[in-house]
Design an enzyme around this catalytic site. Sequence first.
Site, PDB file in Angstrom:
ATOM      1  N   MET A  27       0.789  -1.233   0.000  1.00  0.00           N
ATOM      2  CA  MET A  27       0.000   0.000   0.000  1.00  0.00           C
ATOM      3  C   MET A  27       0.825   1.289   0.000  1.00  0.00           C
ATOM      4  O   MET A  27       0.353   2.323   0.467  1.00  0.00           O
ATOM      5  CB  MET A  27      -0.947  -0.009   1.217  1.00  0.00           C
ATOM      6  N   HIS A  70      -4.824  -4.556  -8.166  1.00  0.00           N
ATOM      7  CA  HIS A  70      -5.632  -3.411  -7.722  1.00  0.00           C
ATOM      8  C   HIS A  70      -7.100  -3.819  -7.739  1.00  0.00           C
ATOM      9  O   HIS A  70      -7.574  -4.403  -8.727  1.00  0.00           O
ATOM     10  CB  HIS A  70      -5.407  -2.213  -8.660  1.00  0.00           C
ATOM     11  N   ASP A 120      -1.469   3.183 -10.237  1.00  0.00           N
ATOM     12  CA  ASP A 120      -2.518   2.291 -10.741  1.00  0.00           C
ATOM     13  C   ASP A 120      -2.766   2.499 -12.234  1.00  0.00           C
ATOM     14  O   ASP A 120      -3.861   2.221 -12.733  1.00  0.00           O
ATOM     15  CB  ASP A 120      -3.836   2.478  -9.952  1.00  0.00           C
TER      16      ASP A 120
END
Length: 215
Positions: free
Chosen positions: A94, A113, A149
């Site tokens: 994270m 993700h 991401d």
Amino acid sequence: MKRIVCLISGRGSNLESVLRTAAAERWETEVPARVVAVISNRGDAAGLAHAATHGLPATVVEHQRFASREAFDAGLATAIDAHAPDVVVLAGFMRVLGASFVARYTGRLINIHPSLLPAFPGLATHRQALAAGVRVHGATVHFVSNAVDGGAIIAQAAVGVLPDDTEETLAARVLQREHVLLPRCVRWLCEERIGLVDGGVVVRDVAPGELALLG
Ligand code: GRF
């Protein structure tokens, strides 16, 4: 033998799915590949117990002990490189990683993700999905790039959103699919059936249906 290092921050269920699948599918002889170490940025990550159960070395590199993001990234890279990995898996890791870290592992660094990217990058993805009213949600495994991401997508798994879903029920269904998706992608990368070329994913000998898990 491809050497895999897994990075975690918490519960470690995705790590466990990789370890369980590797054992069940006998990756050591069939791929060949094996997870050689687990690294966490939190000393209290419950997932560290999975490393112990599987007899793997676990290292904690606490981000709070470093003065800057760059210093943490460098410390993390040192811990990773001690295991000479071919593949590095962010399995519920994270922390955002900086450009030089990403560059060091380009093409061998993947992340899972919990959304159908490019929808809902960042945190609280299930809450974001419910707020947006989408009917389909899911998970994505992608190569890590400098865009958070935002790296090239390898494979995705979709689940339907149910009328009475809460963040928790939706997260639980997505997580079940993550546990199928991530081990597959790790195996493909080790087998060199997927790769990153000029920023794009190249695929060899993987059926399209395996790259898109529906239902
Ligand atoms: C997973 O939903 C993963 O997709 C996200 O963080 C969560 C980690 O769960 N990146 P776990 O630690 O693998 O159980």
